[in-house]
Each structure stands twice: as C-alpha cells, then as structure tokens.
Design a protein around this motif. Sequence first.
Motif, PDB file in Angstrom:
ATOM      1  N   TYR A  16      63.815  76.015  24.302  1.00  0.00           N
ATOM      2  CA  TYR A  16      62.792  76.959  23.835  1.00  0.00           C
ATOM      3  C   TYR A  16      61.412  76.457  24.251  1.00  0.00           C
ATOM      4  O   TYR A  16      61.147  75.245  24.198  1.00  0.00           O
ATOM      5  CB  TYR A  16      62.815  77.072  22.306  1.00  0.00           C
ATOM      6  CG  TYR A  16      63.957  77.906  21.756  1.00  0.00           C
ATOM      7  CD1 TYR A  16      64.003  79.286  21.951  1.00  0.00           C
ATOM      8  CD2 TYR A  16      64.976  77.319  21.011  1.00  0.00           C
ATOM      9  CE1 TYR A  16      65.037  80.053  21.437  1.00  0.00           C
ATOM     10  CE2 TYR A  16      66.017  78.085  20.483  1.00  0.00           C
ATOM     11  CZ  TYR A  16      66.037  79.448  20.697  1.00  0.00           C
ATOM     12  OH  TYR A  16      67.061  80.209  20.183  1.00  0.00           O
ATOM     13  N   VAL A  22      67.572  72.715  22.480  1.00  0.00           N
ATOM     14  CA  VAL A  22      68.287  73.096  21.258  1.00  0.00           C
ATOM     15  C   VAL A  22      69.810  73.058  21.451  1.00  0.00           C
ATOM     16  O   VAL A  22      70.541  72.568  20.603  1.00  0.00           O
ATOM     17  CB  VAL A  22      67.823  74.481  20.773  1.00  0.00           C
ATOM     18  CG1 VAL A  22      68.755  75.023  19.716  1.00  0.00           C
ATOM     19  CG2 VAL A  22      66.414  74.381  20.209  1.00  0.00           C
ATOM     20  N   GLY A  43      70.426  75.765  11.492  1.00  0.00           N
ATOM     21  CA  GLY A  43      69.733  75.128  12.611  1.00  0.00           C
ATOM     22  C   GLY A  43      70.640  74.402  13.590  1.00  0.00           C
ATOM     23  O   GLY A  43      70.168  73.756  14.523  1.00  0.00           O
ATOM     24  N   GLY A  45      72.505  75.661  15.835  1.00  0.00           N
ATOM     25  CA  GLY A  45      72.455  76.292  17.165  1.00  0.00           C
ATOM     26  C   GLY A  45      73.396  77.473  17.323  1.00  0.00           C
ATOM     27  O   GLY A  45      73.625  77.938  18.442  1.00  0.00           O
ATOM     28  N   GLU A  60      62.400  85.274  22.842  1.00  0.00           N
ATOM     29  CA  GLU A  60      62.132  84.124  21.959  1.00  0.00           C
ATOM     30  C   GLU A  60      61.575  82.951  22.763  1.00  0.00           C
ATOM     31  O   GLU A  60      61.513  81.835  22.275  1.00  0.00           O
ATOM     32  CB  GLU A  60      63.440  83.659  21.311  1.00  0.00           C
ATOM     33  CG  GLU A  60      64.281  84.758  20.766  1.00  0.00           C
ATOM     34  CD  GLU A  60      64.278  84.758  19.265  1.00  0.00           C
ATOM     35  OE1 GLU A  60      63.796  83.767  18.681  1.00  0.00           O
ATOM     36  OE2 GLU A  60      64.733  85.747  18.687  1.00  0.00           O
ATOM     37  N   GLU A 172      76.346  85.744  11.594  1.00  0.00           N
ATOM     38  CA  GLU A 172      76.190  85.488  10.155  1.00  0.00           C
ATOM     39  C   GLU A 172      76.439  86.730   9.282  1.00  0.00           C
ATOM     40  O   GLU A 172      75.572  87.134   8.521  1.00  0.00           O
ATOM     41  CB  GLU A 172      74.752  84.997   9.924  1.00  0.00           C
ATOM     42  CG  GLU A 172      74.578  84.057   8.750  1.00  0.00           C
ATOM     43  CD  GLU A 172      74.974  82.633   9.075  1.00  0.00           C
ATOM     44  OE1 GLU A 172      75.854  82.116   8.360  1.00  0.00           O
ATOM     45  OE2 GLU A 172      74.442  82.043  10.028  1.00  0.00           O
TER      46      GLU A 172
HETATM   47  P1  ATP Z   1      70.701  79.657  11.291  1.00  0.00           P
HETATM   48  O1  ATP Z   1      71.898  79.771  10.452  1.00  0.00           O
HETATM   49  O2  ATP Z   1      69.489  79.183  10.572  1.00  0.00           O
HETATM   50  O3  ATP Z   1      70.441  80.843  12.180  1.00  0.00           O
HETATM   51  P2  ATP Z   1      71.670  78.397  13.641  1.00  0.00           P
HETATM   52  O4  ATP Z   1      72.785  77.425  13.667  1.00  0.00           O
HETATM   53  O5  ATP Z   1      71.970  79.767  14.048  1.00  0.00           O
HETATM   54  O6  ATP Z   1      71.030  78.400  12.241  1.00  0.00           O
HETATM   55  P3  ATP Z   1      69.579  78.474  15.548  1.00  0.00           P
HETATM   56  O7  ATP Z   1      68.905  79.631  14.898  1.00  0.00           O
HETATM   57  O8  ATP Z   1      70.300  78.679  16.803  1.00  0.00           O
HETATM   58  O9  ATP Z   1      70.536  77.771  14.527  1.00  0.00           O
HETATM   59  O10 ATP Z   1      68.471  77.342  15.746  1.00  0.00           O
HETATM   60  C1  ATP Z   1      68.758  76.104  16.351  1.00  0.00           C
HETATM   61  C2  ATP Z   1      67.478  75.313  16.489  1.00  0.00           C
HETATM   62  O11 ATP Z   1      66.598  75.983  17.392  1.00  0.00           O
HETATM   63  C3  ATP Z   1      66.708  75.128  15.214  1.00  0.00           C
HETATM   64  O12 ATP Z   1      66.224  73.813  15.168  1.00  0.00           O
HETATM   65  C4  ATP Z   1      65.577  76.118  15.333  1.00  0.00           C
HETATM   66  O13 ATP Z   1      64.441  75.652  14.662  1.00  0.00           O
HETATM   67  C5  ATP Z   1      65.337  76.168  16.818  1.00  0.00           C
HETATM   68  N1  ATP Z   1      64.812  77.470  17.251  1.00  0.00           N
HETATM   69  C6  ATP Z   1      65.405  78.671  17.047  1.00  0.00           C
HETATM   70  N2  ATP Z   1      64.674  79.667  17.586  1.00  0.00           N
HETATM   71  C7  ATP Z   1      63.601  79.083  18.155  1.00  0.00           C
HETATM   72  C8  ATP Z   1      62.459  79.574  18.877  1.00  0.00           C
HETATM   73  N3  ATP Z   1      62.332  80.870  19.140  1.00  0.00           N
HETATM   74  N4  ATP Z   1      61.555  78.676  19.304  1.00  0.00           N
HETATM   75  C9  ATP Z   1      61.702  77.351  19.057  1.00  0.00           C
HETATM   76  N5  ATP Z   1      62.744  76.832  18.385  1.00  0.00           N
HETATM   77  C10 ATP Z   1      63.680  77.668  17.939  1.00  0.00           C
END
Ligand code: ATP
Length: 248
Positions: A16, A22, A43, A45, A60, A172
Amino acid sequence: NAGENLLEVNNIEVIYNHVILVLKGVSLNVPKGSITAILGGNGAGKTTTLKAISNLLQSERGEVTKGTILHMNENVAELNPSALVKRGVIQVMEGRHCFEHLTVEENLLTGAYTRTDGKAAINADLEMVYDYFPRLKERRKSQAGYTSGGEQQMVAMGRALMSRPDMILLDEPSMGLAPQLVEQIFEIVKKVNEQEGVTFLLAEQNTNVALRYAHYGYILENGRVVMDGPAAELRENPDVKEFYLGMS
Ligand code: ATP
C-alpha cells in the motif's frame, strides 16, 4: 475434471502507498465447487487478499508487486473488476454496500446489469434469490437503507447471485451480525454452493462458524499463510483450537 482449481493465487505480495508491505507472499488454491475460507485476526490481510484477486486495490493505493493470480489457468492480475465479473467472479464487500435509496428489489436488479439474456431469465433469477432469502421477498419494496444489517448482508449476497456467478468472493459475512443470523447466512452459502454449484472464497474472523461450513481453510497471520488444511483437520488442530477457537 474433479479437483480442478478455479482460482490459484501464487506467492503474491501487496504493497500500500508504495511502502507498506501487507501481503508477504500469499499462496492459495480454490478448488472448483468448494467453499474455501481465509481465516485470521483483524489486520491479518484477508480483505487485502480478496481485493487483490478482484483487482479492487487501486482505489486504496495498493498494488500487487509480486506473484500471479490465475482464474481458470489464465492470469487475471491485470483485469479490471468488471472484466472479472464477466468471467463469473464477483466480490461481496465487507460492510455490504447496498444502494441505500433504492428498494431491496431494485438493489437485486442492479446485480443483473451485465446480463444480456433478457428479462424473463432475470425475473426467474429474482425468484431464485427470493427462494434463498424469503426475508428479502417480504422486504422487496423497502428502501435498502432502512433494512437491518442482516437484511443488507442478504441484499449484497442476493445482488451477487443476480449476476449468475461461478464464484463469489465473500468478505466477512458474519460482521456485526447476531450469532443466529450468522448461522442463517452460512446455511444459505452452503445451500447456494450445493444447489447452484457456486464456488466460494470467503474471508472470515469467525473461525468457529467458517470451519463448520468451509471445506478448506487458510489461516493468515501478518500477511502470511501460517497454516492450511481441510476444515475438519483444522478444527481438530490443537493450535487452531487454542488460538482461533477459544478452547484448548
Ligand atoms: P479486517 O478483518 O480488519 O478487514 P483483514 O485481515 O481483512 O482485517 P486487511 O484489511 O487486509 O486485514 O489489512 C491488512 C493490513 O493492511 C492492516 O495492517 C491494515 O492496516 C493495512 N491496510 C489495509 N488497507 C490499507 C490501505 N488502504 N492503506 C494502507 N494500509 C492498509
């Protein structure tokens, strides 16, 4: 043929804003006809993985910097989201994203916008969606913005079904829903999988429910797959029990 993968993700990295790494090499297979779950905490991923597949990272400021994504053995990493929809792959995003000012039925019909097979076929599928979600039939004239969280999840899934997909990426589905409703949503996923042959790749923090309905699971931690296996095996794994199922 049996055991064929509809989707193969090979060693993808996602960054990102040019700097934040990530996903650090995620690989996964989604067998045709399966319900495959991506599990893991906040978080880890999960959402990023789904968005990488459906090419929704651009808005994003994210990009896939390494690895390949194959749908039916063809690289789809460069396709835009609507081209992927035409290939039969559709994402239901986290947080539902209904058109709040449209009615439930109008929302469902927006899902059919890419179809060219005519009104009768579309109306037949509207009835199919109402068979899966009788609640939506009752609410069909209601403005979507005034329906409950559970109903909006159903609208989002119903709208996806209206595009007649081969594969649904479901982010989710349990989020913010009462346990009984979560169970209902997963029952419908199972039914759609069995009766329509739709393949599901779902991201879910609720490991317990996901591993009861999925065939196969991948556990993500900090942008890496740390464990994967048939759901029945993961359910019995001591580490999964301790860290993800809240019992040891
Ligand atoms: P959640 O259940 O919260 O959605 P997740 O497992 O789906 O969790 P992601 O949303 O994929 O996790 O996020 C993974 C990591 O990427 C996290 O540390 C988040 O802060 C970061 N992240 C997500 N979107 C962005 C963005 N647009 N810019 C920067 N970092 C991001």
